[in-house]
Design a protein around this motif. Structure first.
Motif, short mmCIF file in Angstrom:
data_model
loop_
_atom_site.label_atom_id
_atom_site.label_comp_id
_atom_site.label_asym_id
_atom_site.label_seq_id
_atom_site.Cartn_x
_atom_site.Cartn_y
_atom_site.Cartn_z
N PHE A 148 4.23 -1.27 3.50
CA PHE A 148 3.95 0.25 2.94
C PHE A 148 4.98 0.52 2.00
O PHE A 148 6.45 0.78 2.79
CB PHE A 148 4.14 1.24 4.48
N VAL A 149 4.34 0.71 0.96
CA VAL A 149 6.24 0.98 0.14
C VAL A 149 6.53 2.42 -0.31
O VAL A 149 7.55 3.17 -1.38
CB VAL A 149 5.43 0.52 -1.65
N GLY A 150 5.39 3.43 -0.28
CA GLY A 150 5.69 4.69 -0.40
C GLY A 150 4.78 5.75 -0.41
O GLY A 150 3.41 5.21 0.37
N TRP A 151 4.63 6.38 -0.25
CA TRP A 151 3.98 8.05 0.29
C TRP A 151 4.45 9.10 -0.23
O TRP A 151 5.25 10.17 -0.49
CB TRP A 151 3.69 8.33 1.63
N TRP A 152 3.52 10.20 -0.76
CA TRP A 152 3.11 11.22 -1.44
C TRP A 152 2.26 12.10 -0.77
O TRP A 152 0.78 12.18 0.01
CB TRP A 152 2.81 11.66 -2.72
N THR A 153 2.70 13.33 -0.57
CA THR A 153 1.16 14.31 -0.06
C THR A 153 1.46 16.09 -0.60
O THR A 153 2.76 16.45 -1.64
CB THR A 153 1.09 14.92 1.58
N GLU A 154 1.00 17.23 -0.76
CA GLU A 154 0.60 18.49 -1.23
C GLU A 154 2.09 19.07 -0.10
O GLU A 154 0.78 19.52 0.83
CB GLU A 154 -0.17 18.68 -2.39
N GLY A 155 2.68 19.66 -0.37
CA GLY A 155 3.15 21.07 0.20
C GLY A 155 3.91 20.26 1.51
O GLY A 155 4.17 18.73 1.51
N THR A 156 3.59 21.17 2.63
CA THR A 156 3.87 20.36 3.62
C THR A 156 3.08 20.37 4.58
O THR A 156 3.10 21.68 5.50
CB THR A 156 5.55 21.59 4.46
N GLU A 161 3.82 8.82 -9.21
CA GLU A 161 5.07 7.45 -9.39
C GLU A 161 4.09 6.20 -8.45
O GLU A 161 4.56 5.41 -8.55
CB GLU A 161 6.62 8.28 -8.93
N LEU A 162 2.96 6.37 -7.85
CA LEU A 162 2.62 5.65 -6.78
C LEU A 162 1.61 4.86 -7.73
O LEU A 162 1.27 3.76 -7.50
CB LEU A 162 2.29 6.11 -5.51
N PHE A 215 7.27 7.18 10.57
CA PHE A 215 7.56 5.86 9.45
C PHE A 215 8.95 6.64 8.37
O PHE A 215 8.54 6.68 7.38
CB PHE A 215 6.41 5.97 8.31
N PRO A 216 10.03 6.38 8.96
CA PRO A 216 11.65 7.18 8.87
C PRO A 216 11.41 5.98 6.84
O PRO A 216 12.62 6.83 6.67
CB PRO A 216 12.25 6.87 9.73
N ASP A 217 11.61 5.09 7.55
CA ASP A 217 11.63 4.44 6.52
C ASP A 217 11.12 4.33 5.16
O ASP A 217 11.78 3.31 4.38
CB ASP A 217 12.58 3.08 6.45
N ILE A 218 10.18 4.83 5.57
CA ILE A 218 8.96 5.14 3.78
C ILE A 218 9.76 5.76 2.43
O ILE A 218 8.82 7.26 3.21
CB ILE A 218 7.75 5.03 4.09
N PRO A 219 9.99 6.11 1.69
CA PRO A 219 9.93 6.67 0.69
C PRO A 219 9.48 7.72 0.60
O PRO A 219 8.26 7.44 0.16
CB PRO A 219 10.67 6.19 0.09
N PHE A 240 0.93 -1.13 -0.04
CA PHE A 240 -0.66 -0.15 -0.29
C PHE A 240 0.78 1.26 0.34
O PHE A 240 2.37 1.27 0.63
CB PHE A 240 -1.09 -0.31 1.33
N ALA A 241 -0.22 2.28 -0.18
CA ALA A 241 1.04 3.29 -0.34
C ALA A 241 -0.18 4.29 -0.43
O ALA A 241 -1.49 4.47 -0.04
CB ALA A 241 1.24 4.04 -2.00
N ALA A 242 0.52 5.61 0.65
CA ALA A 242 -0.06 6.79 1.57
C ALA A 242 0.09 8.27 -0.22
O ALA A 242 0.96 8.12 -0.47
CB ALA A 242 -0.33 7.61 2.39
N ILE A 243 -1.40 9.11 0.02
CA ILE A 243 -2.27 10.01 -0.49
C ILE A 243 -2.52 10.87 -0.26
O ILE A 243 -3.36 10.40 0.24
CB ILE A 243 -1.98 9.29 -2.02
#
Length: 342
Positions: free
Chosen positions: A31-39, A61-62, A50-54, A7-10
């Protein structure tokens, strides 16, 4: 499918993404990856958790990764529908934070996408799915401990924590209103415990009593529902006082023809700061049960649904109906308030 679910988080704008992610990891999903808009305000805490999740450079990409089975979404509520639709159109199942959407138009677009793609659109109602005492209550109800359920009373008080809130939290068109947002939890529980497929909204009200400088914030809401199976009253608010040792004294009373259950989910005021207090009263029992070990079956069941293309964790029609009622109650409350003040 013997390989681990991936799974990924968006969209990580709400802290509920922590529970969504951790609970899927707890049932063996990767948990293989995540993306979010901005900060968003959650960013630092999320990276620490989740320090090890890119972090992916783009959503695409996801979305274009064929190994990802499930997308978790906790974006700004007004963006959750478009994020979910995009994920389903890319062949992913979706677990979204509540509210799953904030307008009837968004809901219809989601419904259409589910029908066209065959993907799962599930809402993690954390006040049911992440609370072990609700699991225990469901077991007791199913076993007939209180007879036929005829009413639920759901109370959802929350602490405002103003200093931690992003700007969208105070903007009605971004968070969806207090009934659409918080009360969707209690609507979910009413339909679930009474076995109702639909309900009539008897009344709905929203107000801002304590935050006049934030006109977009609704800090109080209540509504009543009636179905062919039972009745419901719901109250939600942003008034939790500072002395309470947790964010809210969330409670659920389940009334049956042969007894009742009261859940004090997060605290038993002035008695026990622990969680998951269940009180059961029927013809032979009058007791408090520590339900903290009852488990959280939603996440493993959802994983099985994704593998087997079943609908056991949350029937799709249930997810649609909860959000339909929550949005309609929100609109009714605002129309009533407008008529009163107009």
């Amino acid at each position: 499918m013997s390989k681990p679910l991936k799974f990924a988080a968006i969209g990580i704008d709400h802290r509920h993404i922590f529970g969504q992610s951790e609970n899927m990891m707890n049932v063996g999903a990767e948990f293989v990856g995540w993306w979010t808009e901005g900060t968003p305000e959650t960013l630092d805490s999320f990276v620490k958790r989740f320090p090890d999740i890119p972090r992916a450079a783009t959503r695409e990409e996801l979305l274009n990764n064929p190994e990802i089975d499930l997308v978790l979404i906790a974006d700004v509520p007004s963006r959750r529908a478009i994020r979910a639709i995009e994920a389903m159109e890319h062949g992913k199942d979706v677990m979204v934070d509540k509210p799953g959407c904030i307008t009837l138009e968004q809901l219809e677009a989601i419904r259409k996408t589910v029908n066209q793609t065959g993907r799962i659109w599930s809402i993690d109602f954390s006040e049911r799915f992440e609370v072990p005492c609700v699991t225990k209550a469901a077991e007791l109800v199913q076993a007939g401990a209180i007879g036929k359920v005829v009413q639920t009373v759901g109370l959802g008080p929350h602490r405002l924590n103003r200093h931690l809130r992003p700007q969208w939290f105070f903007e009605r068109d971004k968070y969806g209103g207090i009934l659409c947002d918080i009360a969707s939890h209690q609507i979910d529980q009413f339909l679930f415990f009474t076995g109702s497929d639909d309900a009539e909204i008897l009344f709905a009200e929203v107000a801002n009593h304590a935050n006049p400088d934030d006109p977009g914030l609704q800090d109080f809401g209540c509504l009543a529902l009636r179905s062919d199976k039972g009745h419901c009253y719901i109250r939600v608010d942003w008034y939790t006082p500072d002395a309470l040792p947790t964010w809210g004294d969330g409670r659920l009373t389940i009334l049956g023809t042969e007894g009742y259950i009261e859940l004090r989910k997060y605290v038993d005021v002035a008695r026990d700061n622990g969680t998951d207090h269940l009180y059961l009263v029927n013809g032979t029992r009058c007791e408090r049960i520590d339900a903290s070990g009852a488990g959280l079956p939603y996440f493993a069941t959802l994983a099985d649904d994704i593998r087997n293309r079943t609908s056991n964790a949350m029937p799709q029609a249930h997810a649609f109906k909860v959000m339909e009622l929550a949005i309609k109650a929100q609109l009714l409350a605002e129309a009533t308030a407008g008529a009163r003040h107009g």
